[in-house]
Write a protein that holds these residues in place. Structure first.
Motif, PDB file in Angstrom:
ATOM      1  N   UNK A   2       0.852  -1.186   0.000  1.00 34.09           N
ATOM      2  CA  UNK A   2       0.000   0.000   0.000  1.00 34.09           C
ATOM      3  C   UNK A   2       0.889   1.238   0.000  1.00 34.09           C
ATOM      4  N   UNK A   3       0.934   1.923  -1.133  1.00 31.79           N
ATOM      5  CA  UNK A   3       1.852   3.045  -1.326  1.00 31.79           C
ATOM      6  C   UNK A   3       1.100   4.351  -1.494  1.00 31.79           C
ATOM      7  N   UNK A   4       1.715   5.433  -1.049  1.00 32.17           N
ATOM      8  CA  UNK A   4       1.171   6.763  -1.311  1.00 32.17           C
ATOM      9  C   UNK A   4       1.944   7.493  -2.403  1.00 32.17           C
ATOM     10  N   UNK A   5       3.153   7.017  -2.723  1.00 34.82           N
ATOM     11  CA  UNK A   5       3.996   7.711  -3.713  1.00 34.82           C
ATOM     12  C   UNK A   5       4.964   6.698  -4.316  1.00 34.82           C
ATOM     13  N   UNK A   6       4.608   6.153  -5.472  1.00 35.40           N
ATOM     14  CA  UNK A   6       5.414   5.095  -6.083  1.00 35.40           C
ATOM     15  C   UNK A   6       6.534   5.634  -6.966  1.00 35.40           C
ATOM     16  N   UNK A   7       6.523   6.923  -7.256  1.00 33.70           N
ATOM     17  CA  UNK A   7       7.493   7.487  -8.192  1.00 33.70           C
ATOM     18  C   UNK A   7       8.405   8.505  -7.525  1.00 33.70           C
ATOM     19  N   UNK A   8       8.807   8.207  -6.303  1.00 39.03           N
ATOM     20  CA  UNK A   8       9.764   9.062  -5.614  1.00 39.03           C
ATOM     21  C   UNK A   8      11.143   8.436  -5.748  1.00 39.03           C
ATOM     22  N   UNK A   9      12.112   9.224  -6.191  1.00 43.09           N
ATOM     23  CA  UNK A   9      13.443   8.690  -6.455  1.00 43.09           C
ATOM     24  C   UNK A   9      14.321   8.507  -5.237  1.00 43.09           C
ATOM     25  N   UNK A  10      13.859   8.919  -4.060  1.00 42.03           N
ATOM     26  CA  UNK A  10      14.645   8.760  -2.838  1.00 42.03           C
ATOM     27  C   UNK A  10      14.238   7.448  -2.162  1.00 42.03           C
ATOM     28  N   UNK A  11      15.161   6.487  -2.189  1.00 36.94           N
ATOM     29  CA  UNK A  11      14.885   5.155  -1.640  1.00 36.94           C
ATOM     30  C   UNK A  11      16.105   4.683  -0.857  1.00 36.94           C
ATOM     31  N   UNK A  12      15.863   3.960   0.220  1.00 36.11           N
ATOM     32  CA  UNK A  12      16.919   3.294   0.986  1.00 36.11           C
ATOM     33  C   UNK A  12      16.705   1.793   0.824  1.00 36.11           C
ATOM     34  N   UNK A  13      17.721   1.093   0.354  1.00 39.22           N
ATOM     35  CA  UNK A  13      17.589  -0.337   0.072  1.00 39.22           C
ATOM     36  C   UNK A  13      18.713  -1.086   0.771  1.00 39.22           C
ATOM     37  N   UNK A  14      18.354  -1.988   1.674  1.00 40.01           N
ATOM     38  CA  UNK A  14      19.345  -2.793   2.384  1.00 40.01           C
ATOM     39  C   UNK A  14      19.967  -3.816   1.419  1.00 40.01           C
ATOM     40  N   UNK A  15      21.157  -4.243   1.733  1.00 39.13           N
ATOM     41  CA  UNK A  15      21.906  -5.079   0.800  1.00 39.13           C
ATOM     42  C   UNK A  15      21.152  -6.345   0.394  1.00 39.13           C
ATOM     43  N   UNK A  16      20.498  -7.011   1.349  1.00 36.74           N
ATOM     44  CA  UNK A  16      19.809  -8.253   0.998  1.00 36.74           C
ATOM     45  C   UNK A  16      18.645  -8.010   0.048  1.00 36.74           C
ATOM     46  N   UNK A  17      18.007  -6.838   0.132  1.00 31.68           N
ATOM     47  CA  UNK A  17      16.968  -6.480  -0.835  1.00 31.68           C
ATOM     48  C   UNK A  17      17.588  -6.092  -2.180  1.00 31.68           C
TER      49      UNK A  17
END
Length: 234
Positions: free
Chosen positions: A158-173
């Motif tokens: 459930x997202x409110x903003x799918x096109x935001x370029x600021x993302x934090x992604x952990x290594x396993x993801x």
């Protein structure tokens, strides 16, 4: 993967994080963006996606690792090149996707990393709409809300903003992300792939600075058009 330089700082509270910045013709601003970011995130890899100006040189002068595409392939391709660099050439625990034009906040990025760290989240996605602080025109807001609804359906999140370029992604993801959409459709693709990991996640409120520079480029209008294309073809 040719490198222009590999500069790091010895002291930082966020040395286990690498910023991944796709870059295309942002020479007037990119040095300042990177210099500001490196006060908090000493490790930055910039993927110059076939720029025809001095963007790559400006990024290198600011202390970033610069990887170059000889021709313009698109933002999705640039991000994937950056992800590959982080996974194969560093021991980073997190990657942060960050724009080159000055619209993203370094403070927001740092807070999102801490959110992931403290709550053991596989990824944290920035949202312009969680706290209502970002002013977006009605047409673009409608497009973004529609994109979020479509991405929520396709990803199961459930997202409110799918096109935001600021993302934090952990290594396993990050290890489970393999972008094949080179251009704007990558925004929906990355959400689907992250959702498929089954890892705990969250959205986080962020501020977007719509500067005179970005408005002069007509970015707001073109981003809305690109998002519509994304929804049709992704």
């Amino acid at each position: 993967m040719p490198l222009m330089n590999d500069h790091t700082d010895p002291v930082s509270p966020l040395t286990d994080v690498w910023l991944v910045i796709p870059l295309y013709n942002e020479a007037p601003v990119v040095r300042g963006v990177i210099e500001g970011a490196r006060r908090v995130f000493p490790h930055v890899v910039v993927v110059d996606d076939g720029s025809t100006d001095s963007s790559a040189a400006e990024a290198a002068a600011a202390g970033a690792v610069v990887v170059r595409h000889p021709v313009n392939l698109g933002q999705g391709a640039a991000l994937q090149t950056g992800f590959t660099y982080v996974l194969e050439r560093t021991s980073a625990r997190w990657a942060v996707t960050f724009d080159a034009d000055g619209q993203h906040s370094v403070d927001d990025a740092a807070t999102m990393v801490e959110h992931s760290r403290k709550e053991d989240l596989g990824f944290v996605l920035g949202s312009r709409f969680l706290d209502g602080s970002t002013q977006v025109g009605w047409a673009k807001r409608l497009v973004l809300r529609t994109a979020a609804a479509v991405s929520s359906h396709s990803s199961g999140m459930r997202l409110t903003d799918a096109h935001n370029g600021l993302r934090v992604i952990r290594r396993d993801a990050l290890e489970r992300v393999q972008l094949r959409q080179n251009r704007m459709a990558h925004a929906s693709e990355i959400v689907r792939q992250l959702g498929a990991t089954g890892l705990a996640w969250a959205e986080h409120p962020v501020r977007i600075a719509y500067t005179e520079y970005s408005r002069a480029k007509g970015q707001s209008l073109w981003n809305s058009v690109n998002i519509l294309v994304d929804l049709v073809f992704s």
